[in-house]
Write an enzyme that holds these catalytic residues in place. Structure first.
Site, PDB file in Angstrom:
ATOM      1  CD  GLU A  58      47.157  45.028 112.989  1.00  0.00           C
ATOM      2  OE1 GLU A  58      47.786  45.889 113.602  1.00  0.00           O
ATOM      3  OE2 GLU A  58      47.404  44.700 111.796  1.00  0.00           O
ATOM      4  CG  ASP A 206      81.847  33.018  90.700  1.00  0.00           C
ATOM      5  OD1 ASP A 206      82.935  32.501  90.372  1.00  0.00           O
ATOM      6  OD2 ASP A 206      81.645  33.485  91.833  1.00  0.00           O
ATOM      7  N   GLY A 310      84.624  44.608 101.029  1.00  0.00           N
ATOM      8  CA  GLY A 310      85.577  45.406 101.797  1.00  0.00           C
ATOM      9  C   GLY A 310      85.236  46.886 101.769  1.00  0.00           C
TER      10      GLY A 310
END
Length: 381
Positions: A58, A206, A310
C-alpha cells in the site's frame, strides 16, 4: 464472485495479485501483497511488498499515486495492517491519503490484524469491501497462511521420475531424467521457496549444489540437509559453493563429536549451521519444521530422497506433491517414496486437485495431499 464486484474490479484485483507474485520467495515471514490504486478509471499507483522489514504494498502504491490517491479506489490482496511492526500501519497511510474506497481480496488471519484493519478504515469513513478473488489470494499465500495459523511451514515435495516411477537407475545414477526445459522450471521453482530440503543420502549420492541457476534475478533458498548421523562430507558441494545462502544441517546425538567440531571450525556460523537434536538417530521431523517456521521461513521445497519424503508423508508434513514424469523406463531402481511403508492399498495416500502440465516433453502432476481421505496414516503429534 459476488455481484457487487464489476469486471473492472476483477481486472484491477488480478493485476494486484500478479504484482504480489513478483516478490515470491522474498517476503517471509510476511505474506505476498499487491496493491493497485485507481482514480477515474485510471491506475494512478501500484506496488507490492518486496521484502520483510521494507514498506508494504500500500505504501509503494500511495507513493506512486501521490496526491492522486485522494478520492481513489484501492485494490489490495490482503487486509491492510493496523498495528506497528517493523513498519507503520498501512491503514494510517490510506486514511491520511484520503482514499475513498478499499477493496480487499481476503482478511488477514494474523491475530494482530484480523478484522482490525477493515474496522479502522471503516471507522475513518472509508468504504471497505472484502472477498474479491479471495480464493486466488489464499492460493498465492498458502505458505504464509499455514505458518501463521499452525506455526508450521508449507511443504511441496518435488520429484523427477521415469514413467515407471523411478528416481534413479539401480546404480543410483539420475542425470538426467527430465528435459532441460523441465529442469529450468525447477530452478525457477527454487527461486520462489524459502528452503530446499534433502536427506543426507541425496547429498552422498548426487553431491548437488541445490542452488537457483540460470534464472534472472534468482536467489538461492536456504539449503536444509536432514542428516541424523552427520554423514555428509566436509567437501560436499552444498557446503563449499559460493552461494550467499546459508546451509542448515539437522542432526542428532548420533553425530560424531570430532566431525561436529571439525565442521564448526571449518565453516563460518553464517555459512553452515548445525542443529543437533536430542534424539538417538532420527531427526524429529515435526520439531525440525517447527524450528524452521520459527526462523521466519514459511515454505519448503522438498527435493528428496525417497526415504526422507516417505517419512515426511507418513508424519503428515507434506502439503503438496509435484511429480515430473519423463517418457523413460528405468526398471529396477529407486522409488520417490521408499520411506513410506503401507500394509494395504486402503492406506494409500490420496492426492486431490490434480493439475497436469506439459514441460518440454515431460509432464508435471501437481496436487494437494488429502489426509482427510487417507486411512491409517501417522501424524505429527
Amino acid at each position: 464472485m459476488p455481484d457487487r464486484f464489476t469486471a473492472e474490479d476483477k481486472n484491477y484485483m488480478e493485476r494486484a495479485l500478479n504484482l504480489a507474485l513478483l516478490a515470491a520467495g522474498r517476503t517471509s515471514p510476511n505474506p505476498l501483497v499487491g496493491c493497485v490504486i485507481v482514480r477515474d478509471g485510471q491506475i494512478v499507483g501500484e506496488g507490492c511488498h518486496r521484502k520483510a522489514g521494507t514498506p508494504h504494498a500500500e505504501v509503494h502504491a500511495l507513493n506512486a499515486a501521490g496526491s492522486s490517491a485522494e478520492g481513489a479506489d484501492v485494490y489490495v490482496t490482503l487486509e491492510p495492517c493496523s498495528h506497528y511492526g517493523r513498519t507503520p500501519p498501512c491503514t494510517d497511510a490510506l486514511i491520511a491519503a484520503g482514499v475513498k474506497k478499499v477493496i480487499v481480496a481476503m482478511t488477514d488471519p494474523n491475530p494482530l490484524v484480523s478484522g482490525q484493519g477493515v474496522k479502522k478504515l471503516q471507522d475513518a469513513g472509508i468504504l471497505v469491501e472484502t472477498g474479491l478473488l479471495a480464493e486466488k489470494a489464499r492460493k498465492i499465500n498458502e505458505p504464509f497462511l499455514k505458518a501463521i495459523i499452525t506455526k508450521m511451514p508449507f511443504v511441496l515435495y518435488k520429484a523427477a521420475m521415469t514413467l515407471d516411477g523411478r528416481t534413479a537407475v539401480e546404480s543410483g545414477d539420475s542425470k538426467w531424467i527430465t528435459s532441460e526445459e523441465a529442469r529450468h522450471f525447477v530452478h525457477g521453482l527454487r527461486n520462489t521457496f524459502d528452503v530446499i530440503m534433502v536427506g543426507s543420502q541425496t547429498v552422498l549420492q548426487d553431491n548437488p549444489l541445490l542452488t537457483c541457476r540460470n534464472i534472472e534475478n534468482g536467489r538461492d533458498p536456504v539449503r536444509l540437509i536432514v542428516d541424523g548421523s552427520l554423514s555428509v562430507p566436509l567437501n560436499a558441494q552444498i557446503l563449499r559453493n559460493e552461494s550467499a545462502s546459508r546451509c542448515i544441517i539437522a542432526t542428532t546425538k548420533a553425530a560424531d563429536e570430532n566431525k561436529l567440531l571439525r565442521m564448526r571450525e571449518t565453516f563460518a556460523a553464517d555459512k553452515v549451521e548445525i542443529w543437533q537434536y536430542d534424539t538417538s538417530r532420527q531427526v524429529p521431523l515435526p520439531d525440525l519444521l517447527r524450528d524452521i517456521a520459527a526462523r521466519g521461513l514459511n515454505s519448503i521445497l522438498l527435493e528428496g530422497g525417497g526415504t526422507l519424503a516417505g517419512k515426511m508423508l507418513e508424519s503428515r508434513l507434506i502439503d503438496q506433491i509435484m511429480f515430473m514424469l519423463a517418457p523413460k523406463l528405468a526398471g529396477s531402481g529407486f522409488s520417490p517414496l521408499s520411506g513410506l511403508h503401507l500394509a494395504s492399498m486402503s492406506e494409500a495416500v490420496t492426492v486431490s486437485q490434480l493439475v497436469v502440465c506439459e514441460l518440454g516433453g515431460n509432464y508435471s502432476f501437481t496436487g494437494t495431499v488429502d489426509y482427510n481421505h487417507t486411512n491409517k496414516m501417522g501424524s505429527d503429534k
